[in-house]
Design a protein around this motif. Structure first.
Motif, short mmCIF file in Angstrom:
data_model
loop_
_atom_site.label_atom_id
_atom_site.label_comp_id
_atom_site.label_asym_id
_atom_site.label_seq_id
_atom_site.Cartn_x
_atom_site.Cartn_y
_atom_site.Cartn_z
N PRO A 42 1.07 -1.65 0.11
CA PRO A 42 -0.07 -0.23 0.33
C PRO A 42 0.60 0.80 0.15
O PRO A 42 0.40 2.63 -0.34
CB PRO A 42 -0.71 -0.15 1.50
N TRP A 43 2.20 1.16 -0.05
CA TRP A 43 3.46 2.50 0.65
C TRP A 43 4.18 2.67 0.00
O TRP A 43 4.90 1.08 -0.61
CB TRP A 43 3.67 2.76 2.16
N LEU A 44 4.63 3.49 -1.11
CA LEU A 44 5.96 3.66 -2.52
C LEU A 44 6.19 4.79 -1.82
O LEU A 44 5.68 6.11 -1.89
CB LEU A 44 4.98 3.42 -3.22
N ILE A 45 7.54 5.23 -1.95
CA ILE A 45 8.74 6.19 -1.11
C ILE A 45 8.99 6.37 -2.47
O ILE A 45 9.72 4.65 -3.34
CB ILE A 45 9.67 6.72 -0.56
N TYR B 89 0.35 6.68 -1.34
CA TYR B 89 -0.43 5.94 -0.57
C TYR B 89 -1.49 5.17 -2.02
O TYR B 89 -2.44 6.08 -1.89
CB TYR B 89 -1.54 6.38 0.84
N ILE B 90 -1.29 3.62 -1.68
CA ILE B 90 -2.92 3.45 -2.84
C ILE B 90 -3.68 2.87 -1.76
O ILE B 90 -3.62 1.55 -0.65
CB ILE B 90 -1.80 2.30 -3.49
N LYS B 91 -5.15 3.23 -2.20
CA LYS B 91 -6.64 2.69 -1.30
C LYS B 91 -6.74 1.50 -2.05
O LYS B 91 -7.14 0.29 -1.36
CB LYS B 91 -6.65 4.20 -1.07
N SER B 92 -6.84 1.92 -3.49
CA SER B 92 -6.97 0.92 -4.48
C SER B 92 -6.83 1.36 -5.47
O SER B 92 -5.55 1.72 -6.29
CB SER B 92 -8.49 0.79 -4.39
N PHE C 107 -0.65 11.74 -2.86
CA PHE C 107 0.17 11.56 -2.15
C PHE C 107 0.47 12.33 -1.16
O PHE C 107 -0.48 13.16 -0.57
CB PHE C 107 1.16 11.67 -3.42
N LEU C 108 1.73 11.66 -0.48
CA LEU C 108 1.02 12.59 1.08
C LEU C 108 2.54 13.65 0.97
O LEU C 108 3.63 13.71 0.33
CB LEU C 108 2.18 11.97 2.36
#
Length: 155
Positions: free
Chosen positions: A120-123, A134-137, A143-144
């Motif tokens: 669910p998380w990519l940096i 953050y990938i919800k679906s 993007f944070l």
């Protein structure tokens, strides 16, 4: 040669173990517990890993560098992967040297890796710019503005 390997980064200062042998630099990889060739990208990786551990409370034992995956018939390596306490991958981190711009191609690369790991998380970071997604679906992501602390990842 020594001075242009260690770039200014947009990260808090950190102390890395660096040694030189036959005019080549090596940095201690905190996770793999061995010295690896010091390149600008490796300097970003080690600095960012220290940032995650020291400033964002990511458990050192749940981070891994150079994680092998199979993408179709190709063997690839994720720069770093973060796992949860159940040892399920929850984040992929991709590093670039500070001189390398983060582009759509970089995002395409990490998305391909995520087709295998489904996190669910990519940096993505080049040490100067940091992007956290953050990938919800499949259709919904955000993007944070800043990298979350470890405790915020599973909320």
């Amino acid at each position: 040669m020594r001075d242009n390997i260690i770039p200014e980064l947009n990260l808090p200062p950190t102390s890395l173990k660096i040694k030189y042998k036959e005019s080549k630099g090596y940095v201690l990889d905190r996770l793999r517990k061995q010295f690896v060739r010091l390149t600008p990208e490796e300097y970003v990786r080690q600095s960012f890993i220290n940032y995650l551990i020291e400033y964002k409370s990511y458990p050192e034992g749940l981070l891994a560098n150079e994680v092998c995956i199979e993408l179709g018939n190709l063997k690839k390596r994720c720069d770093s992967v973060l796992y949860n306490k159940s040892i399920r991958a929850i984040m992929i981190i991709e590093y670039k040297a500070p001189s390398v711009a983060v582009t759509q191609r970089t995002f395409d690369q990490i998305i391909r890796y995520n087709m295998v790991l489904d996190v669910p998380w990519l940096i993505i970071t080049n040490g100067l710019q940091h992007y956290c997604c953050y990938i919800k679906s499949q259709e919904e992501y955000s993007f944070l503005k800043e990298i979350p602390a470890y405790t915020e990842l599973e909320k």
